[in-house]
Design a protein around this motif. Structure first.
Motif, PDB file in Angstrom:
ATOM      1  N   GLY A  63       0.812  -1.208   0.000  1.00  0.00           N
ATOM      2  CA  GLY A  63       0.000   0.000   0.000  1.00  0.00           C
ATOM      3  C   GLY A  63       0.844   1.255   0.000  1.00  0.00           C
ATOM      4  N   MET A  64       0.150   2.371  -0.087  1.00  0.00           N
ATOM      5  CA  MET A  64       0.840   3.654  -0.188  1.00  0.00           C
ATOM      6  C   MET A  64       1.698   3.938   1.051  1.00  0.00           C
ATOM      7  SD  MET A  64      -0.673   7.284  -1.263  1.00  0.00           S
ATOM      8  CE  MET A  64      -0.013   8.845  -0.710  1.00  0.00           C
ATOM      9  N   GLU A  65       1.133   3.697   2.221  1.00  0.00           N
ATOM     10  CA  GLU A  65       1.898   4.001   3.435  1.00  0.00           C
ATOM     11  C   GLU A  65       3.029   3.008   3.666  1.00  0.00           C
ATOM     12  OE1 GLU A  65      -1.265   6.593   6.016  1.00  0.00           O
ATOM     13  OE2 GLU A  65      -1.217   4.455   6.393  1.00  0.00           O
ATOM     14  N   ILE A  66       2.890   1.806   3.129  1.00  0.00           N
ATOM     15  CA  ILE A  66       3.971   0.824   3.250  1.00  0.00           C
ATOM     16  C   ILE A  66       5.153   1.273   2.373  1.00  0.00           C
ATOM     17  CG2 ILE A  66       4.670  -1.533   2.595  1.00  0.00           C
ATOM     18  CD1 ILE A  66       1.279  -0.867   4.110  1.00  0.00           C
ATOM     19  N   ASP A  67       4.836   1.836   1.199  1.00  0.00           N
ATOM     20  CA  ASP A  67       5.892   2.389   0.345  1.00  0.00           C
ATOM     21  C   ASP A  67       6.601   3.546   1.049  1.00  0.00           C
ATOM     22  OD1 ASP A  67       5.358   0.572  -1.589  1.00  0.00           O
ATOM     23  OD2 ASP A  67       4.320   1.946  -2.954  1.00  0.00           O
ATOM     24  N   MET A  68       5.816   4.349   1.761  1.00  0.00           N
ATOM     25  CA  MET A  68       6.419   5.458   2.509  1.00  0.00           C
ATOM     26  C   MET A  68       7.356   4.929   3.598  1.00  0.00           C
ATOM     27  SD  MET A  68       2.994   7.796   2.822  1.00  0.00           S
ATOM     28  CE  MET A  68       3.645   9.004   3.963  1.00  0.00           C
ATOM     29  N   ALA A  69       6.898   3.899   4.296  1.00  0.00           N
ATOM     30  CA  ALA A  69       7.726   3.297   5.342  1.00  0.00           C
ATOM     31  C   ALA A  69       9.027   2.760   4.755  1.00  0.00           C
ATOM     32  CB  ALA A  69       6.954   2.176   6.037  1.00  0.00           C
ATOM     33  N   GLN A  70       8.923   2.172   3.559  1.00  0.00           N
ATOM     34  CA  GLN A  70      10.122   1.650   2.896  1.00  0.00           C
ATOM     35  C   GLN A  70      11.087   2.793   2.573  1.00  0.00           C
ATOM     36  OE1 GLN A  70      10.740  -1.822   2.333  1.00  0.00           O
ATOM     37  NE2 GLN A  70      12.741  -0.849   2.129  1.00  0.00           N
ATOM     38  N   ASP A  71      10.530   3.930   2.140  1.00  0.00           N
ATOM     39  CA  ASP A  71      11.367   5.109   1.870  1.00  0.00           C
ATOM     40  C   ASP A  71      12.146   5.519   3.119  1.00  0.00           C
ATOM     41  OD1 ASP A  71      10.447   5.179  -0.672  1.00  0.00           O
ATOM     42  OD2 ASP A  71       9.241   7.006  -0.484  1.00  0.00           O
ATOM     43  N   VAL A  72      11.466   5.486   4.265  1.00  0.00           N
ATOM     44  CA  VAL A  72      12.110   5.880   5.524  1.00  0.00           C
ATOM     45  C   VAL A  72      13.273   4.935   5.825  1.00  0.00           C
ATOM     46  CG1 VAL A  72      11.795   6.137   8.021  1.00  0.00           C
ATOM     47  CG2 VAL A  72       9.996   6.904   6.456  1.00  0.00           C
ATOM     48  N   ALA A  73      13.004   3.621   5.708  1.00  0.00           N
ATOM     49  CA  ALA A  73      14.041   2.632   5.989  1.00  0.00           C
ATOM     50  C   ALA A  73      15.224   2.814   5.039  1.00  0.00           C
ATOM     51  CB  ALA A  73      13.479   1.223   5.867  1.00  0.00           C
ATOM     52  N   ALA A  75      16.144   5.572   3.529  1.00  0.00           N
ATOM     53  CA  ALA A  75      16.866   6.805   3.862  1.00  0.00           C
ATOM     54  C   ALA A  75      17.765   6.613   5.075  1.00  0.00           C
ATOM     55  CB  ALA A  75      15.877   7.939   4.107  1.00  0.00           C
ATOM     56  N   LEU A  76      17.331   5.783   6.013  1.00  0.00           N
ATOM     57  CA  LEU A  76      18.135   5.534   7.215  1.00  0.00           C
ATOM     58  C   LEU A  76      19.205   4.479   6.947  1.00  0.00           C
ATOM     59  CD1 LEU A  76      15.302   5.257   9.892  1.00  0.00           C
ATOM     60  CD2 LEU A  76      17.140   6.923   9.955  1.00  0.00           C
ATOM     61  N   GLY A  77      19.030   3.710   5.872  1.00  0.00           N
ATOM     62  CA  GLY A  77      19.959   2.621   5.592  1.00  0.00           C
ATOM     63  C   GLY A  77      19.768   1.447   6.531  1.00  0.00           C
ATOM     64  N   VAL A  78      18.534   1.219   6.969  1.00  0.00           N
ATOM     65  CA  VAL A  78      18.258   0.087   7.861  1.00  0.00           C
ATOM     66  C   VAL A  78      17.170  -0.780   7.252  1.00  0.00           C
ATOM     67  CG1 VAL A  78      18.911   1.306   9.973  1.00  0.00           C
ATOM     68  CG2 VAL A  78      16.541   1.391   9.170  1.00  0.00           C
ATOM     69  N   LYS A  79      16.965  -1.940   7.860  1.00  0.00           N
ATOM     70  CA  LYS A  79      15.904  -2.837   7.397  1.00  0.00           C
ATOM     71  C   LYS A  79      14.542  -2.346   7.881  1.00  0.00           C
ATOM     72  CE  LYS A  79      18.349  -7.221   7.129  1.00  0.00           C
ATOM     73  NZ  LYS A  79      18.972  -8.017   8.190  1.00  0.00           N
ATOM     74  N   LEU A  80      13.502  -2.778   7.168  1.00  0.00           N
ATOM     75  CA  LEU A  80      12.150  -2.361   7.551  1.00  0.00           C
ATOM     76  C   LEU A  80      11.377  -3.539   8.137  1.00  0.00           C
ATOM     77  CD1 LEU A  80       9.728  -0.323   7.434  1.00  0.00           C
ATOM     78  CD2 LEU A  80       9.257  -1.243   5.166  1.00  0.00           C
ATOM     79  N   GLU A  81      10.767  -3.296   9.291  1.00  0.00           N
ATOM     80  CA  GLU A  81       9.836  -4.300   9.821  1.00  0.00           C
ATOM     81  C   GLU A  81       8.478  -3.643   9.975  1.00  0.00           C
ATOM     82  OE1 GLU A  81      11.056  -6.612  13.321  1.00  0.00           O
ATOM     83  OE2 GLU A  81       8.952  -6.613  13.920  1.00  0.00           O
ATOM     84  N   LEU A  82       7.456  -4.284   9.427  1.00  0.00           N
ATOM     85  CA  LEU A  82       6.112  -3.709   9.486  1.00  0.00           C
ATOM     86  C   LEU A  82       5.287  -4.401  10.559  1.00  0.00           C
ATOM     87  CD1 LEU A  82       5.504  -3.566   5.648  1.00  0.00           C
ATOM     88  CD2 LEU A  82       5.885  -1.603   7.132  1.00  0.00           C
ATOM     89  N   ASN A 235      12.635  15.383  13.876  1.00  0.00           N
ATOM     90  CA  ASN A 235      13.122  16.299  12.837  1.00  0.00           C
ATOM     91  C   ASN A 235      13.424  15.547  11.535  1.00  0.00           C
ATOM     92  OD1 ASN A 235      12.937  18.638  14.318  1.00  0.00           O
ATOM     93  ND2 ASN A 235      14.928  18.299  15.294  1.00  0.00           N
ATOM     94  N   PHE A 236      13.933  14.338  11.680  1.00  0.00           N
ATOM     95  CA  PHE A 236      14.215  13.524  10.504  1.00  0.00           C
ATOM     96  C   PHE A 236      12.919  13.250   9.733  1.00  0.00           C
ATOM     97  CE2 PHE A 236      14.321   9.317   8.535  1.00  0.00           C
ATOM     98  CZ  PHE A 236      15.408   9.448   7.692  1.00  0.00           C
ATOM     99  N   MET A 237      11.869  12.899  10.477  1.00  0.00           N
ATOM    100  CA  MET A 237      10.600  12.579   9.810  1.00  0.00           C
ATOM    101  C   MET A 237       9.957  13.836   9.216  1.00  0.00           C
ATOM    102  SD  MET A 237      10.361   9.448   9.606  1.00  0.00           S
ATOM    103  CE  MET A 237       8.886   9.646   8.617  1.00  0.00           C
ATOM    104  N   ALA A 238      10.187  14.999   9.860  1.00  0.00           N
ATOM    105  CA  ALA A 238       9.695  16.252   9.273  1.00  0.00           C
ATOM    106  C   ALA A 238      10.370  16.460   7.923  1.00  0.00           C
ATOM    107  CB  ALA A 238       9.987  17.419  10.214  1.00  0.00           C
ATOM    108  N   GLY A 239      11.673  16.191   7.892  1.00  0.00           N
ATOM    109  CA  GLY A 239      12.421  16.315   6.646  1.00  0.00           C
ATOM    110  C   GLY A 239      11.931  15.345   5.590  1.00  0.00           C
ATOM    111  N   MET A 240      11.663  14.100   6.009  1.00  0.00           N
ATOM    112  CA  MET A 240      11.149  13.096   5.064  1.00  0.00           C
ATOM    113  C   MET A 240       9.850  13.581   4.429  1.00  0.00           C
ATOM    114  SD  MET A 240      13.045  10.335   4.713  1.00  0.00           S
ATOM    115  CE  MET A 240      11.895   9.366   3.748  1.00  0.00           C
TER     116      MET A 240
END
Lengths: 280, 299
Positions: A63-73, A75-82, A235-240
């Motif tokens: 879904g759309m928000e899952i894609d957003m979560a992937q973007d966050v991961a 950008a941080l260079g870490v793995k994503l767990e949903l 602040n990081f998430m504001a930037g995202m």
């Protein structure tokens, strides 16, 4: 009959939950550090809110928000767990530390800001409207004293009840509330206007309409733990979010998931994109 | 003929005016066979029964929306598509029920024996404990446990995650414990006092009497209610879907949503849930009869 039991149990349990949580919560950048240390960010998303967060038939969250979560991961260079969350437990999960970040179709409300760290700029918006049989409703005031179906956990249930005197019957999920509307157990189904719009567009609701003007156009907010709202994580998430809005990424995702384009995203893009004239 | 040898006077009307005494064993055997046959109607699950059940669900979902453009075939295809996902959720229901039953049984047996203790404080205390958990709504117990327990345990040297379903196990094992406690107490009390008295006259100690004479006789009496509680527990596990545990009902709701929350799909999806719960629970009831025979102790 069942609902008051659930409600009172929730209230009591949440009150107790607060008592234990508040003693263990620590301020600062702890969560952000933890995310980097374990090399994994845990994001709470919806699993029953197509197309923002839902399951494909293999059980994978998409879904759309899952894609957003992937973007966050990414950008941080870490793995994503949903972690799938529900409207009724998403804020508790964040408070308990079970999730690091929540992107779960949550409307940005004053009372919620006291509990979780909602970070601006908001990434999406939706208003409240109703789906009803054609010709029954003309204005919101027509709902007075009539049964209206809704989904548990939606903030506008209370508003519709208070402002217009409707009797709200809240169901756990939408299939049941839609069936109740068809069965005539309620005169209308109150929900997000964008979602009702796509239902009507699907052609499965002939004889029904969205007769009222959308109200309470309300931005959605993603949230970090309240202690970290003004620290690195917040602040990081504001930037995202700023990048998502200005780069047109969200408009792109909206298209990808077949969501009717909203004026909000276009407006935010124009508003937030800096005039880069000085660079030319 | 029931496969038995033909016996004049038994299998047909006696050809004599004299009163005929039927052989005791034979009439008992026939009674038993009659019971077995009658019982089989209800208890033997055969493939054709499942077909019947599916047919009922089919008619049910068909009748629910005859006017809809989404036909029955489409509905079943949709359920079929989501079957692995829903079954994955159901596996968690079973897992939760098994763990909760094991914990509840062990704790409940101990609590039940405490209820028949000779020491008054132990007896009273365990009674209060049992009554509290036996008379609390399951949902409230579940909520309390799920919200009070942490999501991870920090032991200093290691952090152990506590997934939601393990909390659900604890939440469900509390009412099971209390009810099993009552089952054990009831079974012990139900035995004729002559059992205690004769044991005493044979110089058995109280502990010996309990372990060697009373409890072996209780097992048979406890099996039906014990299996009953397991079935009730299994059917109650979907309660934890309210707390977001990813079990069969949660998965069904998510599947319904992914299909666009179409009301047409409600009967067939929930019918399928009913079906898998039935298919799991019913053979257990059947098995309980065999268990009962196995542990039968003739007094």
């Amino acid at each position: 009959m069942f609902k008051p039991v659930i409600k009172s149990a929730l209230c009591a349990a949440v009150a107790l939950g607060f008592a234990t949580v508040s003693t263990t919560a620590d301020a600062g950048n702890d969560r952000f550090k933890k995310v980097l240390e374990r090399g994994k960010v845990v994001v709470g998303v919806k699993a029953d809110y197509k197309p923002w967060g839902f399951r494909d038939s293999s059980g994978k969250l998409v879904g759309m928000e899952i894609d957003m979560a992937q973007d966050v991961a990414d950008a941080l260079g870490v793995k994503l767990e949903l972690v799938p969350v529900q409207s009724s437990n998403r804020m508790q999960f964040l408070q308990q530390g079970k999730i690091d970040l929540m992107i779960a179709t949550m409307s940005d409300r004053t009372d919620r800001r006291k509990i979780v760290g909602i970070v601006e700029p908001n990434y999406y918006t939706s208003g409240t409207n109703v789906l009803a049989k054609k010709g029954i409703l003309k204005k919101w005031a027509d709902l007075k004293g009539k049964p209206v179906c809704g989904k548990q956990g939606a903030f506008y249930n209370k508003i519709v009840a208070k402002r217009y005197g409707a009797k709200v019957i809240a169901f756990v999920n939408n299939a049941e509330s839609k069936q109740a509307l068809r069965d005539g157990k309620c005169v209308a189904w109150v929900y997000d206007d964008s979602s009702i719009g796509s239902d009507l567009a699907s052609g499965e609701w002939s004889g029904f309409e969205m007769p009222l003007n959308s109200e309470d156009d309300n931005p959605w907010g993603l949230a970090v733990p309240v202690d970290e709202q003004n620290n690195i994580w917040g602040n990081f998430m504001a930037g995202m979010q700023y990048r998502w809005l200005t780069s047109g990424r969200l408009i792109e995702l909206e298209k990808k998931w077949g969501i009717q384009p909203t004026a909000f995203l276009k407006m935010q893009k124009d508003k937030l994109t800096p005039a880069r004239k000085h660079l030319k | 003929m029931l496969g038995a040898k033909y016996m004049p006077g038994v299998d047909s009307t006696p050809k004599t005016d004299l009163p005929v005494l039927l052989p005791v064993k034979e009439s008992a055997r026939r009674g038993q066979l009659f019971c077995d046959m009658g019982g089989r109607l209800f208890l033997d699950v055969k493939p054709q029964h499942l077909v019947w059940l599916m047919l009922v669900i089919l008619l049910w979902s068909g009748a629910a929306q005859a006017a809809s453009k989404y036909g029955v075939v489409w509905q079943f295809q949709t359920v079929f598509k989501w079957t692995p996902f829903i079954l994955k959720g159901f596996a968690l229901n079973i897992l939760i029920s098994i763990f909760a039953m094991v914990i509840g049984t062990v704790a409940g047996a101990a609590l039940g024996l405490m209820q028949v203790s000779l020491l008054l404080p132990v007896r009273r205390g365990s009674w209060v404990f049992t009554q509290f958990f036996r008379n609390s709504p399951w949902l409230v117990l579940l909520f309390s446990v799920m919200l009070l327990f942490p999501f991870e345990l920090d032991l200093g040297f290691a952090v152990i995650p506590v997934p939601d379903w393990t909390k659900a196990v604890v939440g469900f094992s509390l009412p099971i414990m209390a009810n099993i406690s009552e089952v054990v107490r009831g079974a012990v009390v139900s035995l004729p006092s002559g059992q205690w008295e004769s044991a005493e006259s044979l110089a058995f100690s109280r502990r010996q009497t309990m372990w060697m004479i009373i409890l072996p006789q209780c097992v048979k009496r406890m099996i039906p209610p014990w299996i009953n509680w397991y079935c009730i527990l299994t059917m109650a596990t979907p309660l934890c879907s309210i707390m977001g545990v990813e079990e069969s009902v949660t998965h069904t709701v998510q599947a319904l949503n992914a299909e666009g929350d179409k009301p047409e799909l409600l009967p067939v999806f929930y019918g399928f849930l009913l079906f898998i719960h039935f298919v799991f629970t019913y053979p257990i009831a059947r098995y309980s009869i065999r268990l009962e025979k196995m542990y039968a102790v003739k007094i």
